[in-house]
Design an enzyme around this catalytic site. Structure first.
Site, mmCIF file in Angstrom:
data_model
loop_
_atom_site.group_PDB
_atom_site.id
_atom_site.type_symbol
_atom_site.label_atom_id
_atom_site.label_comp_id
_atom_site.label_asym_id
_atom_site.label_seq_id
_atom_site.Cartn_x
_atom_site.Cartn_y
_atom_site.Cartn_z
ATOM 1 C CG ASP A 76 -0.277 -0.053 2.544
ATOM 2 O OD1 ASP A 76 0.692 -0.824 2.686
ATOM 3 O OD2 ASP A 76 -0.687 0.683 3.458
ATOM 4 C CD GLU A 138 4.359 0.743 6.706
ATOM 5 O OE1 GLU A 138 5.248 0.978 7.518
ATOM 6 O OE2 GLU A 138 3.871 1.641 5.975
#
Ligand SMILES: [Zn+2]
Length: 386
Positions: A76, A138
Site C-alpha cells: 500500500d 502498513e
C-alpha cells in the site's frame, strides 16, 4: 502477463500502476505478483483481510520446513490527494537518474527488486530458503501484516531472519521507536450556551486534558534518550486532531482528541498512559460530573506499532551488514512492520533502497542507483543461501 526475465524497473512500473492507496483494495496487485511467481513455478499463500478486500502474499523459494530469510515489503501507499505532483503518480516516470511515482521509494522499489531476482532464486538451488512477504495497510499503522506474521512458526515457516525493505538508503537499521495512536473521547452534557451552568462543556475538559498531554510531552523531552541513537533524542507525544462542538449557542456535549506516542524501544508507555488516565479520572472528570453525572472520559488506542529493539549480533543484523558491506547499524524514529516480526520471535532489521525523505511526498522518486544497490544486496543473499 509477463513472460521471461523482467527487470526491476519494468516490475516497478507495473507495481506503481496499481493505485494501492491504503483505502483501496490491493488484490489486483497481489494477483499480479501471484501470477508472476507462478510463472516461475513458485506457489504462494494468500492471507486475506477480515473483509476479504485486501490480502498479504507469502511465498517460499527453496527447501521447505527450514527457517530461511524473509524479505518483507508492503504493497500500500499513502494518498496523493491535494499533493502538487508534476508527473502522473501512478505512471512510473524516468527522469535523469530517478524514477518518479507514488510508492517508487516507499516501498514498491524494494518489492520490485525482490521479484526481479525470483528467477535467479529459483535457478540457484537454494539450500536456505528465501521467503517473500507482501503486505497491506502498513500506512494505516502497520496493521495489515499482523495476520500473516501470526502464522509464522504456526502454519507458515518461522524465518531465522527478516529484512524489511523500508527505505534506508540500504543502511542497516536495527532499532526504531514504537507508535501508538490514541483517541480520547470526552462526553459532557448539552445546554443552551446562555445557561452554561446546566451543561458540562466537553471542550473545556478536553483543553485540560491536552494541557496535561503537553506536560507529559515536556517530561519525555527532559527524560531524553540514554542510547544517544535517536533523532529526536526522546520519546515523543503529539496531539494530532480535535473535533467537538455543535453550534455557536450550545454548550458542547462531545469532544474527541486524537494523539499519538512514539516511544524509544525501552519506553514504559503503559505507565505514561496510566498517569494520563488518572489525571482524567481524578482531576477533569469530577468537574464534569458536578452537572452531568453521566459524563465520561474514555481513552482507547486505534493502532499499535511495536518498537524494534536492537539485537546486537542477531542473525538478521550480521547477515544484512555483510550483504550491505557495512559495519554499523542505525536507529530511526519512524515505525515499521519490523516490530511485529520481532515480537513473533523473528530477528529483524530494516534495510531497503531509497530515502525516507522522498516517502509520502509529491513527486516521490527512487534513484536508479539505489535499485542497483538493492539488487547487489539480493545477489549476495542468493549466494549466501546457495
Ligand atoms: Zn513504507
Amino acid at each position: 502477463m509477463l513472460a521471461g526475465r523482467t527487470t526491476t524497473e519494468e516490475l516497478l512500473a507495473y507495481l506503481v500502476s496499481f493505485d494501492t492507496t491504503s483505502r483501496n483494495s490491493n488484490l489486483r496487485l497481489i494477483g499480479f505478483v501471484r501470477d508472476y511467481l507462478e510463472a516461475f513455478g513458485v506457489a504462494s499463500v494468500l492471507v486475506p483481510s477480515e473483509d476479504g478486500e485486501k490480502a498479504s502474499l507469502f511465498c517460499t523459494i527453496g527447501p521447505e520446513g527450514v527457517g530461511g530469510v524473509c524479505l518483507s515489503g508492503h504493497s500500500d501507499v499513502v494518498p496523493v490527494d491535494g499533493q502538487p505532483w508534476t508527473t502522473d503518480p501512478f505512471t512510473l516516470t524516468p527522469k535523469d537518474d530517478r524514477l518518479y511515482g507514488r510508492g517508487s521509494c516507499d516501498m514498491k522499489g524494494f518489492v520490485a527488486a525482490c521479484l526481479a531476482k525470483v528467477p535467479d532464486m529459483v535457478a540457484s538451488k537454494l539450500s536456505t530458503p528465501i521467503h517473500i512477504l507482501v503486505s497491506y495497510d502498513e500506512e494505516l499503522g502497520c496493521t495489515g501484516v499482523i495476520p500473516a506474521v501470526r502464522k509464522l512458526g504456526v502454519d507458515l515457516p518461522l524465518p531465522r531472519a527478516c529484512i524489511v525493505g523500508e527505505p534506508t538508503l540500504m543502511k542497516v537499521v536495527d532499532a526504531h521507536k514504537s507508535g501508538t495512536g490514541y483517541v480520547t473521547t470526552v462526553t459532557g452534557r448539552e445546554a443552551h450556551s446562555s445557561m452554561p451552568q446546566l451543561g458540562a462543556n466537553a471542550i473545556f475538559a478536553s483543553a485540560e486534558l491536552i494541557a496535561e498531554l503537553d506536560r507529559l510531552r515536556a517530561e519525555l523531552i527532559a527524560a531524553g534518550d540514554a542510547s544517544g541513537r535517536f533523532d529526536p533524542p526522546n520519546s515523543t507525544l503529539q496531539v494530532v486532531g480535535i473535533e467537538g462542538g455543535t453550534a455557536g449557542n450550545i454548550v458542547p456535549r462531545r469532544c474527541v482528541v486524537k494523539w499519538n506516542l512514539r516511544g524509544l524501544p525501552n519506553f514504559d508507555e503503559e505507565a505514561l498512559v496510566a498517569r494520563f488516565e488518572r489525571f482524567a479520572r481524578d482531576v477533569v472528570l469530577p468537574k464534569l460530573r458536578v452537572e452531568a453525572p453521566e459524563a465520561e472520559i474514555e481513552t482507547h488506542f486505534t493502532y499499535r506499532v511495536p518498537p524494534l529493539a536492537p539485537q546486537p549480533g542477531s542473525p538478521a543484523e550480521r547477515l544484512a551488514l555483510r550483504l550491505a558491506g557495512q559495519n554499523a547499524t542505525f536507529a530511526v524514529s519512524y515505525g515499521t512492520e519490523g516490530g511485529h516480526f520481532q515480537a513473533q520471535g523473528v530477528p529483524t532489521v530494516i534495510c531497503g533502497p531509497g530515502s525516507i525523505d522522498q516517502a509520502h511526498k509529491p513527486d516521490e522518486f527512487i534513484e536508479v542507483a539505489q535499485l542497483r544497490a538493492c539488487e547487489r544486496f539480493l545477489d549476495g543473499l542468493i549466494a549466501e543461501c546457495t
